[in-house]
Design an enzyme around this catalytic site. Structure first.
Site, PDB file in Angstrom:
ATOM      1  N   ARG A   1      53.718 -11.427  10.577  1.00 29.45           N
ATOM      2  CA  ARG A   1      53.282 -10.021  10.642  1.00 29.45           C
ATOM      3  C   ARG A   1      54.233  -9.220  11.532  1.00 29.45           C
ATOM      4  O   ARG A   1      54.636  -8.104  11.184  1.00 29.45           O
ATOM      5  CB  ARG A   1      51.851  -9.981  11.174  1.00 29.45           C
ATOM      6  CG  ARG A   1      51.260  -8.595  11.407  1.00 29.45           C
ATOM      7  CD  ARG A   1      49.797  -8.762  11.797  1.00 29.45           C
ATOM      8  NE  ARG A   1      49.248  -7.598  12.481  1.00 29.45           N
ATOM      9  CZ  ARG A   1      48.667  -6.572  11.873  1.00 29.45           C
ATOM     10  NH1 ARG A   1      48.601  -6.549  10.555  1.00 29.45           N
ATOM     11  NH2 ARG A   1      48.161  -5.579  12.575  1.00 29.45           N
TER      12      ARG A   1
ATOM     13  N   HIS B   1      46.992  -0.308  12.932  1.00 24.36           N
ATOM     14  CA  HIS B   1      46.907  -0.015  14.360  1.00 24.36           C
ATOM     15  C   HIS B   1      46.197   1.320  14.588  1.00 24.36           C
ATOM     16  O   HIS B   1      46.520   2.317  13.940  1.00 24.36           O
ATOM     17  CB  HIS B   1      48.305   0.054  14.987  1.00 24.36           C
ATOM     18  CG  HIS B   1      48.969  -1.282  15.081  1.00 24.36           C
ATOM     19  ND1 HIS B   1      50.333  -1.440  15.266  1.00 24.36           N
ATOM     20  CD2 HIS B   1      48.458  -2.542  15.014  1.00 24.36           C
ATOM     21  CE1 HIS B   1      50.620  -2.731  15.309  1.00 24.36           C
ATOM     22  NE2 HIS B   1      49.515  -3.411  15.159  1.00 24.36           N
TER      23      HIS B   1
ATOM     24  N   TYR C   1      57.516  -2.626  18.409  1.00 25.64           N
ATOM     25  CA  TYR C   1      58.531  -3.188  17.503  1.00 25.64           C
ATOM     26  C   TYR C   1      59.878  -2.490  17.650  1.00 25.64           C
ATOM     27  O   TYR C   1      60.895  -3.015  17.216  1.00 25.64           O
ATOM     28  CB  TYR C   1      58.038  -3.126  16.051  1.00 25.64           C
ATOM     29  CG  TYR C   1      56.807  -3.960  15.845  1.00 25.64           C
ATOM     30  CD1 TYR C   1      56.869  -5.347  15.881  1.00 25.64           C
ATOM     31  CD2 TYR C   1      55.557  -3.366  15.666  1.00 25.64           C
ATOM     32  CE1 TYR C   1      55.725  -6.118  15.729  1.00 25.64           C
ATOM     33  CE2 TYR C   1      54.406  -4.132  15.511  1.00 25.64           C
ATOM     34  CZ  TYR C   1      54.509  -5.506  15.549  1.00 25.64           C
ATOM     35  OH  TYR C   1      53.387  -6.271  15.417  1.00 25.64           O
TER      36      TYR C   1
ATOM     37  N   LYS D   1      40.013  -6.050  11.452  1.00 27.26           N
ATOM     38  CA  LYS D   1      39.774  -5.917  12.882  1.00 27.26           C
ATOM     39  C   LYS D   1      39.298  -4.497  13.204  1.00 27.26           C
ATOM     40  O   LYS D   1      39.888  -3.521  12.736  1.00 27.26           O
ATOM     41  CB  LYS D   1      41.069  -6.219  13.645  1.00 27.26           C
ATOM     42  CG  LYS D   1      40.902  -6.279  15.152  1.00 27.26           C
ATOM     43  CD  LYS D   1      42.209  -6.673  15.811  1.00 27.26           C
ATOM     44  CE  LYS D   1      42.079  -6.750  17.319  1.00 27.26           C
ATOM     45  NZ  LYS D   1      43.350  -7.127  17.967  1.00 27.26           N
TER      46      LYS D   1
END
Length: 584
Positions: free
Chosen positions: A523, A546, A555, A455
């Site tokens: 994930r 990220h 998280y 991505k």
């Protein structure tokens, strides 16, 4: 009319299968009972329960129970059907003797593999029946030792000569009566002696070849089956990729018709690289789906947008999101020329969408699509939408506990499916990264996985879990995939994301977990469990790929590490009150 009753595995569940020779009266009765027909297994079936068996037993007299087992069974009102579904046989995948927590794979001894072979009958290819199934070594050896049966490495399917003797032998090996259709033998094919199929180069794009078919329906229907076939109305011919595998498939498909393949292609015209890759197919499919929704009035604007997106090498998902949003914008403005729509009108339109309850993510997509069109296509450099972005809802990701992950993995029998989920959790991969993972990207000696072009067009290195290295190596020997770790139906093509999601859905259902979860949940679980074990959040950011640490910090909100130690003020108040009572 004799009906064979057998327990089958179909559409990821146990079923009661009914096998019999074609009989209109029996079929009519089954339809009245709301029975369903399976094209792949060539039988009628019902859900596996006591009520359905009683219904079948009351309606039909001449029932024959196929091979009932004496042990490990559950009686069903006179019908004894095996309950033990085969998992990964030890001979198929030798597993480490590591502790369960480190290698969450299991072995189940079984006798018959037929219910769990995932048999699927595909459309005939020339004089052959074509079918695929889950790999079992000893069954595969028996099939390949049978005269008239061979393995097609290009398409990863078995091919069986459409002959009566071959049919009996293969159905016996598969332990599946009436798997192939009755009297569907190749000698019944229509002969077109003297007719020919002409192949010519496609000068507009040399990656394609022109296929001119004789005017017979049966032949044209066959050419339509080719997955990448396109029809040219201008030239009245079909277009197929100019690749050797496509030519070989055509030869095999039309051989039983005794039709000549008149090859007028120049020498060296057929090239392996002409076969479209995954990205090309995905972009073409997305483009076709989008233009099917576009009326004539908007065709010019959508074409400009799609061409610009392709030129900038954006992904198919970006193309789909931007174009769909922009198409909605045009539709709501009666397909006016976008150049004539003022900025004030656009702001008012966005406000009306928010007022109607448009979600934040859809609002962002609309803003991004409009900025892209007016800045990149209309070249209005000063074009800006000076308004607050729709505020995104702060939703916490769903997470499975380590015990729930273990329960999920144990529920999966298929070795390919199990490894797919294990890698997704063990390395924290996105579903698109799992299915496009190549063998060359798994660095066994370094115990790392190189994720390429993920991505945002970014590469990263992630961990390869020690506990699945041996299983991965054995899986590679068994399945012998070429390029991708998880190959799809055809060789050289990766597993689809839809199939991967289906694997997760079925595993979740079979495990009995109540939580709603997807492949992406694995994930989330990977990141949360790392955080709970004390891993620095910046390492987790790198593993997940990220761009911003803010994305990873979500998280911390779902981690049990710190939150479990925090006491509610109410509990503290009650504790202090209880202490006072004791002291009084």
């Amino acid at each position: 009319m004799q009906i064979i009753v057998k327990k089958i595995w179909h559409r990821d569940a146990d079923r009661i299968g009914l096998f019999f020779k074609h009989d209109s009266a029996t079929i009519s009765q089954l339809k009245q009972l709301k029975g369903m027909y399976s094209q792949s297994l060539r039988c009628w079936y019902f859900d596996y329960n006591l009520e359905n068996y009683k219904l079948i037993n009351q309606t039909f007299n001449d029932l024959v129970i196929d091979n009932p087992k004496e042990t490990k069974t559950q009686p069903l009102a006179g019908l004894t059907i095996s309950r033990d579904l085969p998992a990964i046989a030890k001979s198929e995948l030798q597993l480490d003797s590591a502790p369960v927590l480190h290698n969450p794979e299991h072995i189940t001894n079984t006798n018959s593999l037929a219910p769990n072979m995932r048999l699927e009958l595909l459309p005939n290819l020339g004089k052959y029946w074509v079918f695929k199934m889950q790999y079992y070594q000893h069954i595969s050896k028996q099939l390949l030792a049978t005269k008239g049966v061979y393995w097609n490495a290009n398409y990863k399917v078995y091919m069986a000569l459409r002959h009566e003797n071959v049919q009996k032998l293969v159905e016996k090996i598969l332990d599946t009566p009436a798997f192939f259709p009755e009297n569907d033998y190749y000698k019944n094919e229509t002969i077109f002696q003297g007719e020919s199929i002409v192949l010519k180069p496609h000068l507009e794009d040399l990656k394609w070849m022109e296929v001119y078919m004789p005017p017979y329906l049966v032949l044209r229907e066959k050419i339509k089956r080719f997955s990448m076939a396109r029809y040219s109305t201008i030239k009245d011919c079909y277009l197929l990729p100019a690749a050797p595998t496509v030519y070989d498939a055509m030869t095999m498909q039309f051989e039983p018709h005794k039709i000549l393949i008149n090859n007028r292609l120049p020498k060296g015209y057929l090239l392996k690289q002409n076969l479209p890759n995954r990205k090309q197919l995905d972009l073409r499919k997305t483009k076709e789906q989008l233009f099917n929704q576009v009326p004539d009035g908007a065709h010019e604007y959508i074409t400009l947008m799609v061409d610009t997106i392709l030129a900038l090498n954006y992904s198919s998902s970006t193309m789909r999101t931007y174009t769909s949003s922009f198409l909605k914008f045009l539709r709501d403005h009666q397909f006016r020329d976008p150049h004539t729509i003022t900025q004030k009108e656009i702001v008012k339109y966005l406000a009306s969408l928010m007022e109607r309850g448009l979600s934040a993510s859809s609002g962002h997509s609309m803003v991004n699509a409009l900025l892209f069109y007016y800045q990149q296509i209309e070249h209005q450099k000063g074009f800006e939408l000076k308004l607050p972005r729709p505020k995104t809802e702060k939703k916490l990701p769903a997470v499975l506990t380590m015990e729930e992950c273990l329960q999920l993995f144990r529920a999966v029998d298929n070795p390919k499916h199990k490894l797919l989920l294990l890698i997704g959790y063990g390395a924290g991969l996105r579903v698109s990264e799992i299915v496009t993972l190549e063998w060359r990207d798994i660095l066994f000696t370094e115990h790392k996985i190189h994720i390429k072009n993920a991505k945002g067009k970014k590469d990263r290195m992630v961990m390869l879990p020690y506990s699945i290295v041996n299983s991965l190596e054995l899986y590679k020997k068994l399945y012998e995939p070429n390029k991708y770790v998880f190959e799809g139906q055809f060789a050289g093509e990766p597993y689809s994301t839809g199939s991967a999601r289906s694997v997760m859905r079925q595993a979740l259902k079979k495990s009995g977990l109540e939580k709603r979860a997807t492949v992406h949940t694995l994930r989330h679980s990977f990141a949360t469990h790392l955080l709970e074990s004390g891993t620095d959040i910046r390492y987790i950011q790198k593993f997940l790929g990220h761009a911003s640490i803010k994305t990873t910090t979500i998280y911390t909100h779902v981690s049990k590490m710190a939150s479990d130690k925090i006491l509610s003020p109410l509990d503290r108040l009650v504790d202090e009150n209880n202490k006072k009572k004791l002291s009084d």
